[in-house]
Enzyme design. Structure first.
Site, mmCIF file in Angstrom:
data_model
loop_
_atom_site.group_PDB
_atom_site.id
_atom_site.type_symbol
_atom_site.label_atom_id
_atom_site.label_comp_id
_atom_site.label_asym_id
_atom_site.label_seq_id
_atom_site.Cartn_x
_atom_site.Cartn_y
_atom_site.Cartn_z
ATOM 1 N N GLU A 113 6.016 1.422 4.937
ATOM 2 C CA GLU A 113 6.820 1.482 3.729
ATOM 3 C C GLU A 113 7.782 0.307 3.726
ATOM 4 O OE1 GLU A 113 9.969 4.434 3.403
ATOM 5 O OE2 GLU A 113 9.421 5.202 5.376
ATOM 6 N N CYS A 159 -12.977 1.041 1.810
ATOM 7 C CA CYS A 159 -13.570 -0.075 1.069
ATOM 8 C C CYS A 159 -13.592 0.143 -0.443
ATOM 9 C CB CYS A 159 -14.995 -0.328 1.572
ATOM 10 S SG CYS A 159 -15.035 -0.865 3.298
#
Length: 375
Positions: A97, A123
């Protein structure tokens, strides 16, 4: 989901300059290859991957993502303040974060009313982000949105090479789960989607579907990604089972895409699949009943670039003319988890811009036929 008001206005691309060949990687693995008596050329032969690109040491994903985003925005000629959503969607992020999208949003100069967040789905991240933005546009929530991702393979590759050479207990059998890590490459790509009123001649982003087969979520795993974890970038993959189950998931997903779009297999002009390697490509197209000659690839020069593999291949195909106006294009994404996201698009005047670092020339050379030897 059917999208009647969504256009793929532009694509921005940033490709690393450093190129690592499969031969070079095998030279770096000389201690392992010598001990296990592995034949040279094995990596390229098994994967169909001649080379992959890597970022310079210390590159944070947000850096290339900012460049790709700028290319996409400038190519579309859109005011950045019109962009109502920014999604950073690669596996690689700057930090746990805040969202990597936060820095990208700031550096691109987007407006304060913009939705800003990260999406991660192996992906499929960029495709997932594109579907989310298309849904926002279709609902009237926003007029334009940008999804961008940057995959950085250098840390994984370096850690894998070091681990393989150091582990003297490895055998030909136990080394297999690390093979997929040696096929990973780097790259960056941004897709700018808008309401069709802002890009009336661009590619029509027509249909999107999802297919989940999460009973096989454990076939491809990295190390832990939690606060306080070592964050050592290693990955273990059951490649054979993952390929088989991934193909089965893709076959089911294609059936849904055809039903949703109303297309038949024969009406698909071009296909772009997730870029894993030659064996995966042949097996998937055969199982799906799709011809190889209509399929577009970049993995021989880029390897598997994760969430940006399919988006980058679309961009390269458009830049080289492999994708042309009017082509019915099926984007067939499959990712570990196992999940599949697929998109049907009517190709149009989507603007392509970026830093290719010689990739387009490399792809052209790889496509040239082998010279005929006259005896």
């Amino acid at each position: 989901m059917h999208f009647s008001d969504v256009s793929l206005a532009s694509i921005g691309v940033t490709i690393p300059t450093a190129r690592w060949t499969s031969e070079q990687i095998e030279r770096d693995l000389e201690p392992l290859y010598t001990r296990l008596k592995l034949p040279e050329g094995r990596l390229a032969m098994m994967s169909g991957i001649a080379s992959r690109r890597v970022w310079e040491p210390g590159t944070a994903p947000s850096g290339p993502s900012i460049q790709s985003g700028k290319h996409a925005i400038e190519a579309a000629g859109i005011d950045p303040t019109q962009i109502g959503a920014l999604i950073h969607a690669s596996v690689c992020r700057d930090f746990l974060e805040p969202a990597t999208a936060s820095r990208v949003h700031h550096e691109l100069g987007l407006g304060p009313q913009c939705w800003v967040y990260d999406v991660s789905n192996a992906c499929l991240g960029v495709l997932n982000g594109a579907i989310q933005i298309a849904t926002m546009i279709q609902s009237g929530m926003i007029k334009a949105g940008l999804v961008v991702g940057t995959e950085n393979s250098r840390p994984l590759m370096e850690a894998t090479l070091a681990a393989l050479n150091a582990d003297t207990q490895l055998t030909r059998k136990t080394v297999k789960p690390a093979f997929a890590s040696l096929t990973i490459g780097s790259g960056s790509c941004a897709w700018l989607l808008t309401h069709r009123d802002l890009a009336p001649g661009a590619t029509s982003f027509a249909n999107g579907i999802a297919q989940a087969n999460t009973a096989h979520h454990d076939l491809c795993r990295s190390d832990q990604d939690t606060a306080g974890a070592a964050m050592q970038p290693l990955m273990e993959t059951d490649s054979e089972t993952l390929m088989a189950e991934g193909i089965a998931t893709g076959v089911a997903a294609l059936s849904d895409l055809l039903a949703d779009s109303g297309w038949t297999r024969d009406e698909i002009d071009r296909t772009v699949c997730h870029q894993v390697g030659s064996r995966h490509r042949v097996g998937m197209l055969e199982a799906m009943g799709l011809p190889e000659e209509r399929d577009i690839i970049t993995f021989p020069a880029l390897g598997n670039t994760g969430s940006v593999a399919l988006p980058l291949t679309v961009a390269a195909a458009a830049a080289t003319g492999e994708l042309q106006g009017g082509d019915r294009t099926a984007m067939l994404g499959i990712g570990s988890g196992i999940n599949s996201v697929m998109v049907a698009a009517d190709w149009g005047q989507t603007q392509i811009s970026g830093e290719w670092s010689g990739l387009l020339d490399e792809l052209a050379e790889l496509r040239e036929p082998e010279p005929t030897v006259v005896g």
